[in-house]
Scaffold this active site. Structure first.
Site, PDB file in Angstrom:
ATOM      1  N   LYS A   9       0.831  -1.198   0.000  1.00  8.88           N
ATOM      2  CA  LYS A   9       0.000   0.000   0.000  1.00  8.88           C
ATOM      3  C   LYS A   9       0.875   1.262   0.000  1.00  8.88           C
ATOM      4  O   LYS A   9       2.096   1.187   0.233  1.00  8.88           O
ATOM      5  CB  LYS A   9      -0.908  -0.033   1.230  1.00  8.88           C
ATOM      6  CG  LYS A   9      -1.872  -1.235   1.297  1.00  8.88           C
ATOM      7  CD  LYS A   9      -2.771  -1.103   2.535  1.00  8.88           C
ATOM      8  CE  LYS A   9      -3.542  -2.354   2.866  1.00  8.88           C
ATOM      9  NZ  LYS A   9      -4.366  -2.194   4.086  1.00  8.88           N
ATOM     10  N   TYR A  49     -11.770  -2.587  -2.838  1.00  2.35           N
ATOM     11  CA  TYR A  49     -12.431  -2.484  -1.529  1.00  2.35           C
ATOM     12  C   TYR A  49     -13.933  -2.414  -1.784  1.00  2.35           C
ATOM     13  O   TYR A  49     -14.511  -1.342  -1.914  1.00  2.35           O
ATOM     14  CB  TYR A  49     -11.897  -1.280  -0.750  1.00  2.35           C
ATOM     15  CG  TYR A  49     -10.512  -1.512  -0.184  1.00  2.35           C
ATOM     16  CD1 TYR A  49     -10.258  -2.621   0.633  1.00  2.35           C
ATOM     17  CD2 TYR A  49      -9.461  -0.652  -0.448  1.00  2.35           C
ATOM     18  CE1 TYR A  49      -8.985  -2.858   1.153  1.00  2.35           C
ATOM     19  CE2 TYR A  49      -8.185  -0.881   0.085  1.00  2.35           C
ATOM     20  CZ  TYR A  49      -7.968  -1.989   0.883  1.00  2.35           C
ATOM     21  OH  TYR A  49      -6.713  -2.222   1.402  1.00  2.35           O
ATOM     22  N   ASN A 126      -1.475  -0.413   7.557  1.00  2.00           N
ATOM     23  CA  ASN A 126      -0.827  -1.684   7.900  1.00  2.00           C
ATOM     24  C   ASN A 126      -0.031  -2.268   6.729  1.00  2.00           C
ATOM     25  O   ASN A 126       0.169  -3.477   6.650  1.00  2.00           O
ATOM     26  CB  ASN A 126      -1.857  -2.671   8.457  1.00  2.00           C
ATOM     27  CG  ASN A 126      -2.994  -2.899   7.489  1.00  2.00           C
ATOM     28  OD1 ASN A 126      -2.896  -2.521   6.318  1.00  2.00           O
ATOM     29  ND2 ASN A 126      -4.058  -3.531   7.952  1.00  2.00           N
ATOM     30  N   HIS A 129      -1.786  -5.440   1.689  1.00  2.00           N
ATOM     31  CA  HIS A 129      -3.041  -6.185   1.538  1.00  2.00           C
ATOM     32  C   HIS A 129      -2.695  -7.573   1.026  1.00  2.00           C
ATOM     33  O   HIS A 129      -1.819  -7.711   0.176  1.00  2.00           O
ATOM     34  CB  HIS A 129      -3.970  -5.506   0.518  1.00  2.00           C
ATOM     35  CG  HIS A 129      -5.102  -6.404   0.122  1.00  2.00           C
ATOM     36  ND1 HIS A 129      -6.255  -6.513   0.873  1.00  2.00           N
ATOM     37  CD2 HIS A 129      -5.223  -7.312  -0.885  1.00  2.00           C
ATOM     38  CE1 HIS A 129      -7.042  -7.427   0.326  1.00  2.00           C
ATOM     39  NE2 HIS A 129      -6.441  -7.923  -0.746  1.00  2.00           N
ATOM     40  N   GLU A 140      -9.767 -11.032  -6.850  1.00  2.00           N
ATOM     41  CA  GLU A 140      -8.925  -9.854  -6.590  1.00  2.00           C
ATOM     42  C   GLU A 140      -7.806  -9.727  -7.622  1.00  2.00           C
ATOM     43  O   GLU A 140      -7.490  -8.616  -8.058  1.00  2.00           O
ATOM     44  CB  GLU A 140      -8.307  -9.960  -5.195  1.00  2.00           C
ATOM     45  CG  GLU A 140      -9.310  -9.782  -4.084  1.00  2.00           C
ATOM     46  CD  GLU A 140      -8.650  -9.614  -2.718  1.00  2.00           C
ATOM     47  OE1 GLU A 140      -9.370  -9.252  -1.784  1.00  2.00           O
ATOM     48  OE2 GLU A 140      -7.434  -9.841  -2.598  1.00  2.00           O
TER      49      GLU A 140
END
Ligand code: ADP
Length: 164
Positions: A9, A49, A126, A129, A140
């Site tokens: 990310k 998302y 975090n 993903h 995905e």
């Protein structure tokens, strides 16, 4: 044999952790089947998302995540290996950095709590993903990679591990 999606990310790119994170996956013998750096708009981010995230975590979190993932360049990769979905989740650690075990990517490189993120009205940063299930992974992967961007190569080390 499984393939799984990993996104580094914007916070991972911003902190200069791309190399270290990719190295961890290479060291356990996972094969890189696809890899690219890109920045996407909110429309693309919303395909990743999805409404499912709003149902699990709240619309507020989905909105924050769409904003976050489209805020800067990311590195998208597809990793392949034996039960790769579960292995990669194990290496990434649990969602909340505060609870993520030392030795995991989230546990080693981040520390904040849900409580703190919520009090600041920000998403939990975090770093990574990773697809959550074997069913989710191909869906995905298709959001981020065209079939021709994925490679069926058989690197030498896989002879001793994956044994195609
Ligand atoms: P994971 O990324 O571990 O699969 P989820 O799919 O449930 O976890 O959530 C997607 C992302 O949304 C998380 O990685 C995290 O960055 C963010 N997130 C989840 N819950 C919260 C929360 N309560 N507050 C802020 N951000 C959150």
């Amino acid at each position: 044999m499984e393939r799984t999606l990993v996104l580094l990310k914007p916070d991972a790119v911003d902190r200069g952790l791309v190399g270290e994170i990719i190295t961890r996956f290479e060291k356990v013998g996972l094969k890189i089947a696809g890899l690219k750096m890109l920045q996407v708009g909110k429309e693309h981010a919303a395909k990743h998302y999805t409404e499912d995230l709003a149902q699990r975590r709240g619309q507020h979190v989905r909105d924050l995540m769409i904003e976050m993932i489209s805020s800067g360049p990311i590195v998208a990769m597809v990793l392949e290996g034996v039960e790769a979905v579960e292995i990669v989740r194990k290496m990434v650690g649990t969602t909340e950095p505060k609870s993520a075990a030392p030795g995991t990517i989230r546990g080693d490189y981040s520390h904040v709590s849900f409580k703190h993120a919520d009090s600041k009205k920000m998403g939990v940063y975090n770093l990574v993903h990773a697809s959550g299930s074997v069913e989710e992974a191909p869906v995905e992967i298709a959001v981020w990679f065209a079939p021709e961007e994925l490679h069926d190569h058989k690197p030498g080390y896989t002879k001793h591990t994956i044994a195609y």
